[in-house]
Design an enzyme around this catalytic site. Structure first.
Site, PDB file in Angstrom:
ATOM      1  N   SER A  89      57.232 -11.418  -8.371  1.00  0.00           N
ATOM      2  CA  SER A  89      56.631 -11.729  -9.670  1.00  0.00           C
ATOM      3  C   SER A  89      57.287 -10.854 -10.728  1.00  0.00           C
ATOM      4  CB  SER A  89      55.142 -11.406  -9.576  1.00  0.00           C
ATOM      5  OG  SER A  89      54.561 -11.297 -10.840  1.00  0.00           O
TER       6      SER A  89
ATOM      7  N   TYR B 122      48.499  -5.325  -7.613  1.00  0.00           N
ATOM      8  CA  TYR B 122      49.463  -6.438  -7.556  1.00  0.00           C
ATOM      9  C   TYR B 122      50.856  -5.944  -7.953  1.00  0.00           C
ATOM     10  CZ  TYR B 122      51.233 -11.226  -8.106  1.00  0.00           C
ATOM     11  OH  TYR B 122      51.952 -12.398  -7.986  1.00  0.00           O
TER      12      TYR B 122
ATOM     13  N   LYS C  68      54.307  -5.588  -5.600  1.00  0.00           N
ATOM     14  CA  LYS C  68      55.538  -6.319  -5.892  1.00  0.00           C
ATOM     15  C   LYS C  68      56.697  -5.343  -6.177  1.00  0.00           C
ATOM     16  CE  LYS C  68      53.687 -10.475  -5.498  1.00  0.00           C
ATOM     17  NZ  LYS C  68      53.947 -11.347  -4.336  1.00  0.00           N
TER      18      LYS C  68
HETATM   19  P1  NAI Z   1      48.024 -19.458  -3.463  1.00  0.00           P
HETATM   20  O1  NAI Z   1      46.785 -18.636  -3.458  1.00  0.00           O
HETATM   21  O2  NAI Z   1      47.893 -20.901  -3.829  1.00  0.00           O
HETATM   22  O3  NAI Z   1      48.790 -19.335  -2.091  1.00  0.00           O
HETATM   23  C1  NAI Z   1      48.897 -18.113  -1.404  1.00  0.00           C
HETATM   24  C2  NAI Z   1      49.113 -18.378   0.055  1.00  0.00           C
HETATM   25  O4  NAI Z   1      49.146 -17.125   0.753  1.00  0.00           O
HETATM   26  C3  NAI Z   1      47.971 -19.192   0.669  1.00  0.00           C
HETATM   27  O5  NAI Z   1      48.506 -20.047   1.644  1.00  0.00           O
HETATM   28  C4  NAI Z   1      47.125 -18.119   1.292  1.00  0.00           C
HETATM   29  O6  NAI Z   1      46.277 -18.589   2.311  1.00  0.00           O
HETATM   30  C5  NAI Z   1      48.210 -17.195   1.821  1.00  0.00           C
HETATM   31  N1  NAI Z   1      47.719 -15.885   2.212  1.00  0.00           N
HETATM   32  C6  NAI Z   1      46.973 -15.020   1.491  1.00  0.00           C
HETATM   33  N2  NAI Z   1      46.668 -13.945   2.237  1.00  0.00           N
HETATM   34  C7  NAI Z   1      47.245 -14.134   3.444  1.00  0.00           C
HETATM   35  C8  NAI Z   1      47.293 -13.386   4.643  1.00  0.00           C
HETATM   36  N3  NAI Z   1      46.668 -12.205   4.768  1.00  0.00           N
HETATM   37  N4  NAI Z   1      47.980 -13.888   5.697  1.00  0.00           N
HETATM   38  C9  NAI Z   1      48.617 -15.084   5.598  1.00  0.00           C
HETATM   39  N5  NAI Z   1      48.589 -15.838   4.494  1.00  0.00           N
HETATM   40  C10 NAI Z   1      47.915 -15.373   3.434  1.00  0.00           C
HETATM   41  O7  NAI Z   1      48.986 -18.709  -4.483  1.00  0.00           O
HETATM   42  P2  NAI Z   1      50.522 -18.949  -4.921  1.00  0.00           P
HETATM   43  O8  NAI Z   1      50.539 -18.848  -6.381  1.00  0.00           O
HETATM   44  O9  NAI Z   1      51.076 -20.129  -4.265  1.00  0.00           O
HETATM   45  O10 NAI Z   1      51.182 -17.607  -4.342  1.00  0.00           O
HETATM   46  C11 NAI Z   1      52.353 -17.582  -3.543  1.00  0.00           C
HETATM   47  C12 NAI Z   1      53.182 -16.370  -3.936  1.00  0.00           C
HETATM   48  O11 NAI Z   1      53.649 -16.545  -5.264  1.00  0.00           O
HETATM   49  C13 NAI Z   1      52.423 -15.044  -3.911  1.00  0.00           C
HETATM   50  O12 NAI Z   1      53.187 -14.063  -3.270  1.00  0.00           O
HETATM   51  C14 NAI Z   1      52.237 -14.729  -5.392  1.00  0.00           C
HETATM   52  O13 NAI Z   1      52.159 -13.344  -5.627  1.00  0.00           O
HETATM   53  C15 NAI Z   1      53.502 -15.335  -5.976  1.00  0.00           C
HETATM   54  N6  NAI Z   1      53.414 -15.610  -7.407  1.00  0.00           N
HETATM   55  C16 NAI Z   1      52.492 -16.479  -7.909  1.00  0.00           C
HETATM   56  C17 NAI Z   1      52.402 -16.694  -9.269  1.00  0.00           C
HETATM   57  C18 NAI Z   1      51.388 -17.617  -9.860  1.00  0.00           C
HETATM   58  O14 NAI Z   1      51.141 -17.564 -11.084  1.00  0.00           O
HETATM   59  N7  NAI Z   1      50.782 -18.491  -9.079  1.00  0.00           N
HETATM   60  C19 NAI Z   1      53.292 -16.007 -10.211  1.00  0.00           C
HETATM   61  C20 NAI Z   1      54.236 -15.121  -9.581  1.00  0.00           C
HETATM   62  C21 NAI Z   1      54.276 -14.945  -8.240  1.00  0.00           C
END
Ligand code: NAI
Length: 274
Positions: free
Chosen positions: A144, A157, A161
Site C-alpha cells: 500500500s 497498518y 506495510k
Molecule cells: P479484502 O478484505 O476484500 O480481502 C482480504 C483477504 O485477505 C480476504 O480474503 C481475507 O479473508 C484474507 N485474510 C485476512 N486475514 C487473513 C489471514 N489471517 N489468513 C488468511 N487470509 C486472510 O481486502 P483487499 O482490499 O482485497 O485486500 C487485499 C490486499 O490489498 C491487502 O493486503 C491490503 O492491505 C491491500 N490493499 C488494499 C487496498 C484497498 O483500498 N482495498 C489499498 C492498498 C492495499
C-alpha cells in the site's frame, strides 16, 4: 464474463493468499481465465469453493489457511508442491487494516496486523523460496502507499506495510544473482471488504466503510495491473496518481506531505483525528 488478455500464465503455478475476497479473488478469477494452475489460500473455504465453481475445467487447489500461523503457511506450500510439483508465483495478498489513533489502541491490534500482513508474507515466502528460486519465479507483496508514507490512525497498518517493504526489498538484493523477481504492488484505495473488517481501537471489526466504495478503483483493475506487473517483472507498482505524488513528493517535502495526508485523512467519515 469479460475476457482477460492472455499474459502468459497458462499452466503456471500461482499461489494467492487472501483469495476469498477483493483483490485476491479478482487475481484468482483472472488467472483461472488464463488457464493458470491456481492455489487459493484463505480462511473461508466455502467462499473459495464458490469462486472456483465458476471455472469448471480449472486446475485449482483450495487450502484453508490462516497466514498468521507459521504451520498453515508451511501447509500451503507443502500441498502446492505435492499437487503441482513446484511454484512459479507467490502472491502475498492476505491483509487486514485498522482505524484508531495509537494513544487509544489495544496493542493486540498492532500485533494482529503485523501477524497477518508482515509475518504472513515472511512465512509464505520462506517456505516457497526454494521452489521460486528453482523456477526463477516471482514473489509479490500486495502492499500500500501506507508502506511509503505514515497514515494517521493506521499505525499498525503502515508499520506492517513498511516492514513488508523492508523484507521484500532486502530479499531482492540478496537474490540478485539468482533471477528471483520480487515485486511490491501498491494499489490506491480499492473497493473491497478491507474497511469493513478493519480493526478499531479495542480490536473489534469496524463493520462499515468511511469511503464511497463505488467511486474507488475496482479490485478487477488492481488485479489486472498486478498480473501485468508480474508478466513484465516490474519492481514496484504504484497504481494511482495520488499514490505516485505522495511517494515522490514525500521524498522531497516530507513535512508538507505529512500535513496534506493528515488533512486528507481527517475528512474521512467518523475520523478519529482531531
Ligand atoms: P479484502 O478484505 O476484500 O480481502 C482480504 C483477504 O485477505 C480476504 O480474503 C481475507 O479473508 C484474507 N485474510 C485476512 N486475514 C487473513 C489471514 N489471517 N489468513 C488468511 N487470509 C486472510 O481486502 P483487499 O482490499 O482485497 O485486500 C487485499 C490486499 O490489498 C491487502 O493486503 C491490503 O492491505 C491491500 N490493499 C488494499 C487496498 C484497498 O483500498 N482495498 C489499498 C492498498 C492495499
Amino acid at each position: 464474463m469479460q475476457k482477460i488478455r492472455d499474459m502468459g500464465f497458462e499452466r503456471k503455478v500461482v499461489v494467492v493468499t487472501g483469495a476469498s475476497s477483493g483483490i485476491g479473488e479478482a487475481i484468482c478469477r483472472q488467472l483461472l481465465q488464463q488457464s493458470a494452475r491456481v492455489v487459493m489460500a484463505a480462511r473461508n473455504i466455502s467462499k473459495m469453493q464458490q469462486i472456483a465453481a465458476d471455472f469448471e475445467e480449472a486446475e485449482v487447489l483450495i487450502i484453508e489457511a490462516d497466514v498468521s500461523k507459521k504451520s498453515d503457511c508451511e501447509k500451503i506450500i507443502h500441498e502446492t508442491v505435492g499437487s503441482f510439483g513446484g511454484i512459479d508465483v507467490l502472491i502475498n495478498n492476505a491483509g487486514i487494516s485498522m482505524r484508531a489513533i495509537f494513544e487509544n489502541l489495544d496493542l493486540n491490534v498492532i500485533e494482529q496486523l503485523m501477524a497477518v500482513n508482515y509475518w504472513g508474507t515472511v512465512y509464505c515466502t520462506h517456505y516457497a523460496l526454494p521452489y521460486l528460486l528453482k523456477s526463477k519465479g516471482s514473489v509479490v507483496g500486495v502492499s500500500s502507499i501506507a508502506g511509503f508514507q505514515g497514515l494517521p490512525a493506521r499505525t499498525g497498518y503502515s508499520s506492517s506495510k513498511f516492514a513488508m517493504h523492508g523484507f521484500l526489498n532486502t530479499l531482492r538484493v540478496e537474490t540478485m544473482k539468482q533471477d528471483l523477481h520480487v515485486m511490491i504492488a501498491c494499489p490506491g484505495f480499492t473497493a473491497s471488504n478491507i474497511r469493513n473488517t478493519a480493526l478499531t481501537a479495542d480490536g473489534k471489526q469496524q463493520g462499515d466503510t468511511p469511503l464511497e466504495e463505488g467511486k474507488l478503483m475496482t479490485a478487477e483493475e488492481v488485479a489486472r495491473r498486478i498480473l501485468s506487473g508480474i508478466a513484465r517483472r516490474k519492481r514496484t507498482l504504484i497504481m494511482t496518481m495520488q499514490g505516485k505524488m505522495t511517494v515522490f513528493l514525500g521524498k522531497l517535502f516530507p513535512a508538507w506531505v505529512d500535513k496534506m495526508v493528515y488533512n486528507h485523512m481527517k475528512k474521512e467519515k467518523n475520523s478519529p483525528l482531531k
